[in-house]
Write a protein that holds these residues in place. Structure first.
Motif, PDB file in Angstrom:
ATOM      1  N   ARG A  77      18.069  -8.470  13.489  1.00 29.59           N
ATOM      2  CA  ARG A  77      17.049  -8.643  12.443  1.00 29.59           C
ATOM      3  C   ARG A  77      17.251 -10.036  11.857  1.00 29.59           C
ATOM      4  O   ARG A  77      18.298 -10.336  11.296  1.00 29.59           O
ATOM      5  CB  ARG A  77      17.207  -7.566  11.364  1.00 29.59           C
ATOM      6  N   TYR A  78      16.228 -10.859  12.004  1.00 25.76           N
ATOM      7  CA  TYR A  78      16.334 -12.262  11.608  1.00 25.76           C
ATOM      8  C   TYR A  78      16.128 -12.441  10.109  1.00 25.76           C
ATOM      9  O   TYR A  78      16.631 -13.369   9.505  1.00 25.76           O
ATOM     10  CB  TYR A  78      15.314 -13.083  12.389  1.00 25.76           C
ATOM     11  N   GLY A  79      15.390 -11.506   9.526  1.00 26.78           N
ATOM     12  CA  GLY A  79      15.120 -11.564   8.090  1.00 26.78           C
ATOM     13  C   GLY A  79      13.783 -10.912   7.782  1.00 26.78           C
ATOM     14  O   GLY A  79      12.800 -11.121   8.493  1.00 26.78           O
ATOM     15  N   GLY A  80      13.753 -10.091   6.731  1.00 30.26           N
ATOM     16  CA  GLY A  80      12.498  -9.428   6.370  1.00 30.26           C
ATOM     17  C   GLY A  80      11.973  -8.573   7.500  1.00 30.26           C
ATOM     18  O   GLY A  80      12.652  -7.684   8.007  1.00 30.26           O
ATOM     19  N   GLU A  81      10.744  -8.892   7.923  1.00 32.04           N
ATOM     20  CA  GLU A  81      10.118  -8.139   9.018  1.00 32.04           C
ATOM     21  C   GLU A  81      10.217  -8.876  10.343  1.00 32.04           C
ATOM     22  O   GLU A  81       9.537  -8.524  11.316  1.00 32.04           O
ATOM     23  CB  GLU A  81       8.655  -7.841   8.691  1.00 32.04           C
ATOM     24  N   GLU A  82      11.056  -9.909  10.409  1.00 34.96           N
ATOM     25  CA  GLU A  82      11.221 -10.682  11.637  1.00 34.96           C
ATOM     26  C   GLU A  82      12.465 -10.225  12.406  1.00 34.96           C
ATOM     27  O   GLU A  82      13.527  -9.991  11.815  1.00 34.96           O
ATOM     28  CB  GLU A  82      11.354 -12.176  11.320  1.00 34.96           C
ATOM     29  N   PHE A  83      12.292 -10.129  13.724  1.00 34.49           N
ATOM     30  CA  PHE A  83      13.373  -9.689  14.601  1.00 34.49           C
ATOM     31  C   PHE A  83      13.481 -10.661  15.769  1.00 34.49           C
ATOM     32  O   PHE A  83      12.505 -11.321  16.132  1.00 34.49           O
ATOM     33  CB  PHE A  83      13.109  -8.280  15.130  1.00 34.49           C
ATOM     34  N   ILE A  84      14.674 -10.699  16.346  1.00 29.69           N
ATOM     35  CA  ILE A  84      14.892 -11.576  17.502  1.00 29.69           C
ATOM     36  C   ILE A  84      15.613 -10.802  18.605  1.00 29.69           C
ATOM     37  O   ILE A  84      16.502  -9.990  18.333  1.00 29.69           O
ATOM     38  CB  ILE A  84      15.699 -12.830  17.106  1.00 29.69           C
ATOM     39  N   LYS A 106      12.712   0.358  10.535  1.00 26.81           N
ATOM     40  CA  LYS A 106      13.536   1.212  11.397  1.00 26.81           C
ATOM     41  C   LYS A 106      12.825   1.525  12.705  1.00 26.81           C
ATOM     42  O   LYS A 106      13.452   1.589  13.776  1.00 26.81           O
ATOM     43  CB  LYS A 106      13.890   2.510  10.670  1.00 26.81           C
ATOM     44  N   GLU A 107      11.497   1.732  12.629  1.00 30.98           N
ATOM     45  CA  GLU A 107      10.725   2.028  13.839  1.00 30.98           C
ATOM     46  C   GLU A 107      10.749   0.836  14.793  1.00 30.98           C
ATOM     47  O   GLU A 107      10.876   1.003  16.006  1.00 30.98           O
ATOM     48  CB  GLU A 107       9.287   2.386  13.478  1.00 30.98           C
ATOM     49  N   GLN A 108      10.630  -0.356  14.225  1.00 28.16           N
ATOM     50  CA  GLN A 108      10.716  -1.548  15.068  1.00 28.16           C
ATOM     51  C   GLN A 108      12.063  -1.613  15.781  1.00 28.16           C
ATOM     52  O   GLN A 108      12.144  -1.906  16.977  1.00 28.16           O
ATOM     53  CB  GLN A 108      10.521  -2.802  14.214  1.00 28.16           C
ATOM     54  N   ALA A 109      13.137  -1.325  15.050  1.00 29.01           N
ATOM     55  CA  ALA A 109      14.474  -1.337  15.644  1.00 29.01           C
ATOM     56  C   ALA A 109      14.594  -0.281  16.740  1.00 29.01           C
ATOM     57  O   ALA A 109      15.183  -0.534  17.807  1.00 29.01           O
ATOM     58  CB  ALA A 109      15.525  -1.108  14.560  1.00 29.01           C
ATOM     59  N   ARG A 110      14.051   0.908  16.500  1.00 33.19           N
ATOM     60  CA  ARG A 110      14.119   1.978  17.510  1.00 33.19           C
ATOM     61  C   ARG A 110      13.394   1.561  18.783  1.00 33.19           C
ATOM     62  O   ARG A 110      13.875   1.785  19.896  1.00 33.19           O
ATOM     63  CB  ARG A 110      13.525   3.270  16.950  1.00 33.19           C
ATOM     64  N   ILE A 111      12.218   0.969  18.614  1.00 34.49           N
ATOM     65  CA  ILE A 111      11.444   0.540  19.779  1.00 34.49           C
ATOM     66  C   ILE A 111      12.202  -0.535  20.554  1.00 34.49           C
ATOM     67  O   ILE A 111      12.270  -0.504  21.797  1.00 34.49           O
ATOM     68  CB  ILE A 111      10.061   0.022  19.330  1.00 34.49           C
ATOM     69  N   SER A 115       0.821  -1.226   0.000  1.00 35.44           N
ATOM     70  CA  SER A 115       0.000   0.000   0.000  1.00 35.44           C
ATOM     71  C   SER A 115       0.845   1.262   0.000  1.00 35.44           C
ATOM     72  O   SER A 115       0.538   2.229  -0.712  1.00 35.44           O
ATOM     73  CB  SER A 115      -0.923   0.019   1.226  1.00 35.44           C
ATOM     74  N   PHE A 116       1.890   1.278   0.777  1.00 31.97           N
ATOM     75  CA  PHE A 116       2.656   2.510   0.964  1.00 31.97           C
ATOM     76  C   PHE A 116       4.032   2.518   0.288  1.00 31.97           C
ATOM     77  O   PHE A 116       4.716   3.536   0.276  1.00 31.97           O
ATOM     78  CB  PHE A 116       2.832   2.801   2.454  1.00 31.97           C
ATOM     79  N   GLY A 117       4.429   1.393  -0.256  1.00 31.81           N
ATOM     80  CA  GLY A 117       5.718   1.335  -0.945  1.00 31.81           C
ATOM     81  C   GLY A 117       6.845   0.870  -0.040  1.00 31.81           C
ATOM     82  O   GLY A 117       6.750   0.893   1.190  1.00 31.81           O
ATOM     83  N   HIS A 118       7.935   0.439  -0.679  1.00 34.51           N
ATOM     84  CA  HIS A 118       9.062  -0.125   0.065  1.00 34.51           C
ATOM     85  C   HIS A 118       9.771   0.907   0.943  1.00 34.51           C
ATOM     86  O   HIS A 118      10.320   0.556   1.985  1.00 34.51           O
ATOM     87  CB  HIS A 118      10.068  -0.742  -0.916  1.00 34.51           C
ATOM     88  N   GLN A 119       9.747   2.172   0.537  1.00 35.03           N
ATOM     89  CA  GLN A 119      10.424   3.189   1.350  1.00 35.03           C
ATOM     90  C   GLN A 119       9.742   3.326   2.704  1.00 35.03           C
ATOM     91  O   GLN A 119      10.410   3.383   3.742  1.00 35.03           O
ATOM     92  CB  GLN A 119      10.430   4.537   0.621  1.00 35.03           C
ATOM     93  N   GLN A 120       8.388   3.356   2.691  1.00 37.25           N
ATOM     94  CA  GLN A 120       7.661   3.407   3.952  1.00 37.25           C
ATOM     95  C   GLN A 120       7.822   2.103   4.724  1.00 37.25           C
ATOM     96  O   GLN A 120       7.858   2.100   5.962  1.00 37.25           O
ATOM     97  CB  GLN A 120       6.181   3.697   3.702  1.00 37.25           C
ATOM     98  N   GLY A 121       7.913   1.007   3.985  1.00 38.66           N
ATOM     99  CA  GLY A 121       8.159  -0.273   4.643  1.00 38.66           C
ATOM    100  C   GLY A 121       9.485  -0.259   5.385  1.00 38.66           C
ATOM    101  O   GLY A 121       9.597  -0.781   6.504  1.00 38.66           O
ATOM    102  N   ASP A 122      10.493   0.355   4.762  1.00 35.93           N
ATOM    103  CA  ASP A 122      11.794   0.484   5.427  1.00 35.93           C
ATOM    104  C   ASP A 122      11.680   1.305   6.698  1.00 35.93           C
ATOM    105  O   ASP A 122      12.343   1.021   7.703  1.00 35.93           O
ATOM    106  CB  ASP A 122      12.808   1.128   4.478  1.00 35.93           C
TER     107      ASP A 122
END
Length: 356
Positions: A265-272, A246-251, A235-242
């Motif tokens: 970052r485990y891969g894609g949108e997955e984090f550990i 980044k927001e997930q990492a900041r949190i 919906s919003f494009g890869h730039q917004q996805g990025d």
């Protein structure tokens, strides 16, 4: 604080001893050229001035704080040796009308700056002092007659070249270190989130597990996944996805602040997140804090997403005893309960207490 290996301190001590030996070698060569009437003066300068100065620095090299102050000590050594040589040149001229060579001044500079490693700024300061001293010597005692101008220019030019070469060397070393640091970071960190990449995450987690087993403390693995991320990206494009990544990492960085906490970052949108020496209640509190911070972020989600604002689901595998488990096993358990959190409606966490 920078830590210096003992081997470097030993290397510098050996270099100083080599310098002392060189003084003795040059003594043997100089005594062949000097008239016998000057032996006493010359040996006094070399054996009772220069040689003891070097030995004092050798003794200082056993000092616990030597590596911290070594640059200043070596700069002082360079100045002391040079002015000792100036004194010898002056006395040889005044009392014996003998022209003693100035090449030692240049040798001292190159040895101290490169063999002992005086950094650029201190090398520049020490050599400016030495140049001024040589010019003052030439003004007080025109030892080299009509060759005074060329002698002064030669000494000044040589010491300038010494300093400039030190500058170029320091700059090259600094640039090489910066390049190596960047390469090291690229090899360990995900460039988008600035968290550990998958390989580094695994390496660090294995080390933390080994430490946890040694101290018999608990461990927990949290697997986080951004909810309906593909819909958000579409919906919003890869730039917004990025930006969501980044927001997930900041949190995550806001929640997990201990030095032992491992974030990746485990891969894609997955984090550990891998934690050690922590209670189950503390882990649950952290998981809830992650969800609360996503609510505060108010990042509007795509049409058709489960929730109107971006959120994440969390699977937590907790083990109070880790003696018989592996990191892969903990990650698999966290992945299973992450799937449960997704099935239950997303934007929540599920905890399993791992049992081998």
């Amino acid at each position: 604080m920078q830590i210096h290996r003992p081997s470097e301190q030993r290397r510098l001590r050996i270099a100083l001893i080599i310098g002392a030996v060189l003084v003795l070698v040059f003594m043997a060569a100089d005594l062949v050229l000097l008239p016998s009437s000057m032996y006493e003066l010359y040996t006094f300068d070399r054996l009772l001035l220069q040689f003891p100065i070097i030995l004092i620095v050798v003794v200082l090299s056993f000092w616990r704080e030597f590596m911290r102050y070594r640059a200043y000590i070596f700069a002082g050594l360079l100045i002391a040796l040079s002015y000792s040589n100036y004194w010898l040149i002056w006395v040889c001229w005044e009392e014996h009308n003998f022209i003693f060579p100035y090449e030692g001044t240049i040798l001292y500079a190159f040895f101290c700056v490169f063999a002992l490693g005086i950094p650029f700024k201190l090398a520049a300061s020490a050599n400016v002092i030495n140049i001024l001293g040589f010019l003052g010597l030439m003004w007080l005692a025109p030892v080299y007659g009509d060759r005074v101008p060329i002698s002064a220019a030669f000494v000044s030019g040589s010491l300038f070249i010494c300093v400039y070469a030190r500058y170029r060397l320091d700059r090259s070393v600094r640039m090489l270190k910066e390049t190596n640091d960047r390469l090291l970071k690229l090899s360990k960190f995900d460039p988008l989130s600035d968290l550990l990449n998958r390989r580094a995450l695994r390496d660090q987690s294995e080390k933390l597990l080994a430490l946890s087993k040694r101290h018999d403390v608990s461990m927990a693995v949290l697997m986080l996944d951004l909810d309906d991320f593909k819909k958000y990206n579409d919906s919003f494009g890869h730039q917004q996805g990025d930006e969501a990544i980044k927001e997930q990492a900041r949190i995550m960085k806001q929640v997990f602040k201990r030095e032992t906490d491992i974030l990746g970052r485990y891969g894609g949108e997955e984090f550990i997140v891998v934690l050690s020496d922590i209670s189950k209640e503390q882990v649950e509190k952290h998981a809830q804090t992650l969800l609360d911070k996503w609510k505060l972020a108010q990042l509007k989600h795509a049409e058709g997403a489960k929730h109107p604002f971006m959120s994440c689901s969390i699977g937590v595998a907790y083990a109070s005893k880790v003696s018989e488990i592996s990191i892969d096993w903990l990650i698999d358990e966290a992945d299973k309960v992450l799937y449960e959190a997704k099935e239950k409606g997303k934007a929540q966490y599920v905890v399993t207490e791992a049992q081998c």
